[in-house]
Design a protein around this motif. Sequence first.
Motif, PDB file in Angstrom:
ATOM      1  N   PHE A 137      55.586  49.791  45.018  1.00 44.33           N
ATOM      2  CA  PHE A 137      54.875  49.243  45.947  1.00 44.33           C
ATOM      3  C   PHE A 137      55.835  48.429  46.738  1.00 44.33           C
ATOM      4  O   PHE A 137      55.408  47.573  47.583  1.00 44.33           O
ATOM      5  CB  PHE A 137      53.860  48.310  45.381  1.00 44.33           C
ATOM      6  N   ASN A 151      45.050  55.884  52.014  1.00 49.69           N
ATOM      7  CA  ASN A 151      44.974  56.391  50.664  1.00 49.69           C
ATOM      8  C   ASN A 151      45.241  57.488  50.237  1.00 49.69           C
ATOM      9  O   ASN A 151      46.087  57.793  49.243  1.00 49.69           O
ATOM     10  CB  ASN A 151      43.288  56.155  50.183  1.00 49.69           C
ATOM     11  N   THR A 183      51.888  53.224  49.876  1.00 52.78           N
ATOM     12  CA  THR A 183      50.252  53.355  50.028  1.00 52.78           C
ATOM     13  C   THR A 183      50.308  51.973  50.684  1.00 52.78           C
ATOM     14  O   THR A 183      50.180  50.828  49.996  1.00 52.78           O
ATOM     15  CB  THR A 183      49.618  53.529  48.709  1.00 52.78           C
ATOM     16  N   SER A 230      47.448  49.542  49.330  1.00 53.04           N
ATOM     17  CA  SER A 230      47.511  49.048  47.904  1.00 53.04           C
ATOM     18  C   SER A 230      48.156  47.538  47.992  1.00 53.04           C
ATOM     19  O   SER A 230      48.324  46.794  47.015  1.00 53.04           O
ATOM     20  CB  SER A 230      48.538  50.048  46.930  1.00 53.04           C
ATOM     21  N   MET A 256      43.645  51.043  44.473  1.00 53.37           N
ATOM     22  CA  MET A 256      44.824  51.933  44.852  1.00 53.37           C
ATOM     23  C   MET A 256      45.810  51.562  43.865  1.00 53.37           C
ATOM     24  O   MET A 256      46.539  52.448  43.530  1.00 53.37           O
ATOM     25  CB  MET A 256      45.341  51.803  46.156  1.00 53.37           C
ATOM     26  N   MET A 257      46.146  50.229  43.643  1.00 55.66           N
ATOM     27  CA  MET A 257      47.335  49.741  42.976  1.00 55.66           C
ATOM     28  C   MET A 257      47.291  50.451  41.565  1.00 55.66           C
ATOM     29  O   MET A 257      48.002  50.829  40.856  1.00 55.66           O
ATOM     30  CB  MET A 257      47.186  48.186  42.932  1.00 55.66           C
ATOM     31  N   HIS A 303      48.009  54.173  41.138  1.00 56.71           N
ATOM     32  CA  HIS A 303      49.336  54.589  41.112  1.00 56.71           C
ATOM     33  C   HIS A 303      49.952  54.087  40.083  1.00 56.71           C
ATOM     34  O   HIS A 303      50.804  54.758  39.485  1.00 56.71           O
ATOM     35  CB  HIS A 303      49.935  53.838  42.683  1.00 56.71           C
TER      36      HIS A 303
END
Lengths: 78, 248, 173
Positions: B16, B105, B115, B118, B186-187, B190
């Motif tokens: 991230f 997404n 992303t 995220s 999202m986080m 992933h």
Amino acid sequence: MEGDLVQMGAYIGAGLACIGMGGAGIGVGHVAGNYLSGALRNPSAAPGQTAFLFIGIAFAEALGIFSFLVALLLMFAV
Amino acid sequence: MADANGGLNIRPMDQFEVRPLFGGDTVGMFTITNVTLWMALAVVSVVLLMVVGSRGRALVPTRSQSVAELTYSFIYKMVEDVSGKDAVRFFPYVMTIFLFVFFSNVLGLIPFAFTPTSHIAVTAVLALAVFITVTVLGFVLHGTSFLKLFWVDSAPLALRPVLALIELISYFVRPVSHSIRLAGAMMAGHAVAKVFAGFAAALGAAFFIPILAVTALYALELLVAVIQAYVFTILTCVYLKDALHPHH
Amino acid sequence: MAEPNGNAPGMPQLDFSTFPNQILWLVVTLVVIYLILSRVALPRIGSVLAERAGTISNDIAAAETYKQQAAEAEAAYNRALEEARAAAHKVIEQARADIQADLDAAIAKADAEIAARAAESEQKIAAIRESATEAVSQVAEDAAQEILTAFGVKADAKAVSTAVAERLKGGTA
């Protein structure tokens, strides 16, 4: 051993925070199960209510994600 | 289980990181970063689907055109059903949000991708934009009577102040939950995928077990990516309905 | 799990130094998508969908018209068929009446002829019978006269004929 007491507390807290996600799981299951039982009783009304199903799931899921966030914050940000 | 370094060395949050694309270490306001790249790819996807796909203007649609038309009528119907017929003028706004979240997404699921959704900074701006739009719109359209949204007329008089307080709090929690739901989902997905991939590297001969798990997880994540985009959009519509018709 | 790497914050999401960058690019992206959608894509798709809906409803209306025309044509055909049938019926009726009239006339004529011939024949028969009766009585008188003459009796002619007539009457009666 490296680390300190604060870090240990943070990791334990992160693990405990993940319990909250179980609550979200119960909530989501409750929403979906009740939707399904309602849909089986009255299948013709089911398609019109899928939006409410997803809104309900989203609200229930948000609280689980909050606890996940608390766990992440304890692990990485404290 | 342990590799040469001793202990699992999985860094699930590294994916991230916001990095400058063309060298350098500092991320200034105008630096071209991976955020820029993946948002630009989202724009390209939107152009490919909605502009190039519908280029033919065919009466009998081609495949790409009918996908574009399906997306159009899906969101259009959602706005009309959830927010009411007079909300149709906000349709391009809702469509923008949906397509951006959707493509961010889904593109984020490509391995080594970044992303944007995220990141709490991104989703918070999206949610705050919705929140501010809805609040301003409510006061512009209804004046002070918009505050009746918090004053539940059907409740007993003694309970109303308490309910008003609860409604007020829940109103201000909206952008928080709206943004954190998307970023968190999202986080989480992933990070979990990364952790399982790390297991595959650490397990040696039994690497295929985590890879199978990652494959299954990717199917789930694709579903989550689409559903989160849908949920973000439909909640936007719900909030818009509150601004347009607060007396419900 | 990963340990916090030194002094940098562990969660990139909470690295506030990257926020201006992300927010700037997000706003740029959203504005670009909004402009693309509201200027180009959405009006185009909307017009295509409206055009298609218009075409479909036009086609349905046209099909409705054609259906109505077909129904009218069928009704007209049926009416024409009915009229033709009625006309044919009339013609048949007419022909039958004509034939009947001709036939009646012919029968009447034939009847009249037959009646006339029958009457004529009857007359002839009556005449023949008359003459035959006369001839019989003549022959009987002559025969009686001859027989009487042969027996040598001189008979009065008048008495003979009276007696013969008497016997003939009795024989026939």
